[in-house]
Scaffold this motif. Structure first.
Motif, PDB file in Angstrom:
ATOM      1  N   GLN A   6      38.497  44.655  47.315  1.00  0.00           N
ATOM      2  CA  GLN A   6      37.631  45.046  48.423  1.00  0.00           C
ATOM      3  C   GLN A   6      36.581  43.972  48.699  1.00  0.00           C
ATOM      4  N   PHE A   7      36.009  43.417  47.636  1.00  0.00           N
ATOM      5  CA  PHE A   7      35.007  42.366  47.807  1.00  0.00           C
ATOM      6  C   PHE A   7      35.642  41.120  48.418  1.00  0.00           C
ATOM      7  N   LYS A   8      36.848  40.763  47.974  1.00  0.00           N
ATOM      8  CA  LYS A   8      37.549  39.611  48.544  1.00  0.00           C
ATOM      9  C   LYS A   8      37.794  39.826  50.033  1.00  0.00           C
ATOM     10  N   LYS A   9      38.180  41.044  50.417  1.00  0.00           N
ATOM     11  CA  LYS A   9      38.389  41.360  51.834  1.00  0.00           C
ATOM     12  C   LYS A   9      37.088  41.164  52.611  1.00  0.00           C
ATOM     13  N   CYS A  10      35.986  41.610  52.044  1.00  0.00           N
ATOM     14  CA  CYS A  10      34.671  41.450  52.670  1.00  0.00           C
ATOM     15  C   CYS A  10      34.346  39.965  52.870  1.00  0.00           C
ATOM     16  N   LEU A  11      34.627  39.143  51.871  1.00  0.00           N
ATOM     17  CA  LEU A  11      34.380  37.709  51.985  1.00  0.00           C
ATOM     18  C   LEU A  11      35.265  37.077  53.051  1.00  0.00           C
ATOM     19  N   GLU A  12      36.534  37.482  53.093  1.00  0.00           N
ATOM     20  CA  GLU A  12      37.456  36.927  54.085  1.00  0.00           C
ATOM     21  C   GLU A  12      37.025  37.286  55.502  1.00  0.00           C
ATOM     22  N   GLU A  13      36.474  38.479  55.676  1.00  0.00           N
ATOM     23  CA  GLU A  13      35.968  38.879  56.989  1.00  0.00           C
ATOM     24  C   GLU A  13      34.814  37.993  57.428  1.00  0.00           C
ATOM     25  N   ARG A  14      34.175  37.358  56.468  1.00  0.00           N
ATOM     26  CA  ARG A  14      33.067  36.440  56.748  1.00  0.00           C
ATOM     27  C   ARG A  14      33.515  34.980  56.646  1.00  0.00           C
ATOM     28  N   SER A  15      34.832  34.764  56.759  1.00  0.00           N
ATOM     29  CA  SER A  15      35.451  33.429  56.750  1.00  0.00           C
ATOM     30  C   SER A  15      35.260  32.675  55.442  1.00  0.00           C
ATOM     31  N   LEU A  16      35.207  33.383  54.339  1.00  0.00           N
ATOM     32  CA  LEU A  16      35.136  32.758  53.015  1.00  0.00           C
ATOM     33  C   LEU A  16      36.476  32.986  52.312  1.00  0.00           C
ATOM     34  N   HIS A  17      37.494  32.254  52.759  1.00  0.00           N
ATOM     35  CA  HIS A  17      38.867  32.479  52.296  1.00  0.00           C
ATOM     36  C   HIS A  17      39.176  31.819  50.956  1.00  0.00           C
ATOM     37  N   MET A  18      38.429  30.854  50.567  1.00  0.00           N
ATOM     38  CA  MET A  18      38.746  30.085  49.365  1.00  0.00           C
ATOM     39  C   MET A  18      37.958  30.572  48.150  1.00  0.00           C
ATOM     40  N   VAL A  19      37.699  31.869  48.074  1.00  0.00           N
ATOM     41  CA  VAL A  19      37.010  32.464  46.943  1.00  0.00           C
ATOM     42  C   VAL A  19      38.005  33.374  46.234  1.00  0.00           C
ATOM     43  N   PHE A  20      38.143  33.172  44.923  1.00  0.00           N
ATOM     44  CA  PHE A  20      39.088  33.962  44.143  1.00  0.00           C
ATOM     45  C   PHE A  20      38.380  34.577  42.956  1.00  0.00           C
ATOM     46  N   PHE A  21      38.870  35.713  42.523  1.00  0.00           N
ATOM     47  CA  PHE A  21      38.295  36.422  41.388  1.00  0.00           C
ATOM     48  C   PHE A  21      39.336  36.567  40.297  1.00  0.00           C
ATOM     49  N   ALA A  22      38.899  36.396  39.060  1.00  0.00           N
ATOM     50  CA  ALA A  22      39.737  36.668  37.900  1.00  0.00           C
ATOM     51  C   ALA A  22      38.860  37.328  36.853  1.00  0.00           C
ATOM     52  N   ALA A  23      39.431  38.252  36.126  1.00  0.00           N
ATOM     53  CA  ALA A  23      38.697  38.942  35.074  1.00  0.00           C
ATOM     54  C   ALA A  23      39.033  38.324  33.726  1.00  0.00           C
ATOM     55  N   VAL A  24      38.045  38.224  32.857  1.00  0.00           N
ATOM     56  CA  VAL A  24      38.286  37.718  31.513  1.00  0.00           C
ATOM     57  C   VAL A  24      39.189  38.696  30.766  1.00  0.00           C
ATOM     58  N   GLU A  25      38.970  39.977  30.995  1.00  0.00           N
ATOM     59  CA  GLU A  25      39.811  41.017  30.409  1.00  0.00           C
ATOM     60  C   GLU A  25      40.307  41.908  31.536  1.00  0.00           C
ATOM     61  N   GLY A  26      41.590  42.073  31.650  1.00  0.00           N
ATOM     62  CA  GLY A  26      42.137  42.936  32.690  1.00  0.00           C
ATOM     63  C   GLY A  26      42.492  42.161  33.941  1.00  0.00           C
ATOM     64  N   GLU A  27      42.516  42.878  35.041  1.00  0.00           N
ATOM     65  CA  GLU A  27      42.924  42.292  36.322  1.00  0.00           C
ATOM     66  C   GLU A  27      41.733  42.165  37.249  1.00  0.00           C
ATOM     67  N   PRO A  28      41.792  41.226  38.148  1.00  0.00           N
ATOM     68  CA  PRO A  28      42.850  40.283  38.471  1.00  0.00           C
ATOM     69  C   PRO A  28      43.010  39.234  37.372  1.00  0.00           C
ATOM     70  N   LEU A  29      44.246  38.841  37.127  1.00  0.00           N
ATOM     71  CA  LEU A  29      44.579  37.925  36.044  1.00  0.00           C
ATOM     72  C   LEU A  29      44.271  36.478  36.395  1.00  0.00           C
ATOM     73  N   TRP A  30      43.738  35.755  35.413  1.00  0.00           N
ATOM     74  CA  TRP A  30      43.436  34.341  35.587  1.00  0.00           C
ATOM     75  C   TRP A  30      44.700  33.555  35.934  1.00  0.00           C
ATOM     76  N   LYS A  31      45.817  33.858  35.285  1.00  0.00           N
ATOM     77  CA  LYS A  31      47.043  33.085  35.545  1.00  0.00           C
ATOM     78  C   LYS A  31      47.467  33.184  37.010  1.00  0.00           C
ATOM     79  N   ASN A  32      47.223  34.320  37.645  1.00  0.00           N
ATOM     80  CA  ASN A  32      47.556  34.474  39.066  1.00  0.00           C
ATOM     81  C   ASN A  32      46.628  33.647  39.947  1.00  0.00           C
ATOM     82  N   VAL A  33      45.353  33.640  39.607  1.00  0.00           N
ATOM     83  CA  VAL A  33      44.392  32.836  40.370  1.00  0.00           C
ATOM     84  C   VAL A  33      44.685  31.354  40.175  1.00  0.00           C
ATOM     85  N   LEU A  34      45.011  30.966  38.952  1.00  0.00           N
ATOM     86  CA  LEU A  34      45.350  29.572  38.685  1.00  0.00           C
ATOM     87  C   LEU A  34      46.552  29.143  39.521  1.00  0.00           C
ATOM     88  N   GLU A  35      47.529  30.003  39.648  1.00  0.00           N
ATOM     89  CA  GLU A  35      48.698  29.693  40.477  1.00  0.00           C
ATOM     90  C   GLU A  35      48.289  29.523  41.945  1.00  0.00           C
TER      91      GLU A  35
END
Length: 109
Positions: A6-35
């Protein structure tokens, strides 16, 4: 994970597309963001803790010098990092205080 999406969607609505989130424990997974980072073929990456306090998880697992840290996974990229949590940012603290005031006001009315 739903809150990050939801927060990523909020950022994208404000034209901040190159922001990614990863959790140290749980999801979203770092390996997915790294990809995603690798797919974008960017040259610079900023690691910014989205935590009030950046403790041992950030110092060791994200920014550490060990071979398993997120920073070490970004070999070949120019990496900037923030070592302090959001609690050290006066603008963020002011927002927290405003939200606490609003919540207390709503409770008492």
């Amino acid at each position: 994970a739903a809150q990050y999406a939801q927060f990523k969607k909020c950022l994208e609505e404000r034209s901040l597309h190159m922001v990614f989130f990863a959790a140290v424990e749980g999801e979203p997974l770092w390996k997915n963001v790294l990809e995603q980072i690798r797919t974008l073929r960017v040259s610079r990456v900023s690691l910014i803790p989205f935590m009030l306090v950046a403790g041992v998880h950030i110092r060791e697992e994200v920014l550490g010098e060990n071979s398993g840290s997120w920073r070490s996974c970004l070999s070949g990229y120019e990496v900037a990092s923030v070592r302090e949590g959001l609690g050290y940012n006066n603008a963020i603290l002011a927002l927290y205080a405003d939200h606490i005031r609003s919540a207390l006001h709503a409770l008492h009315n």
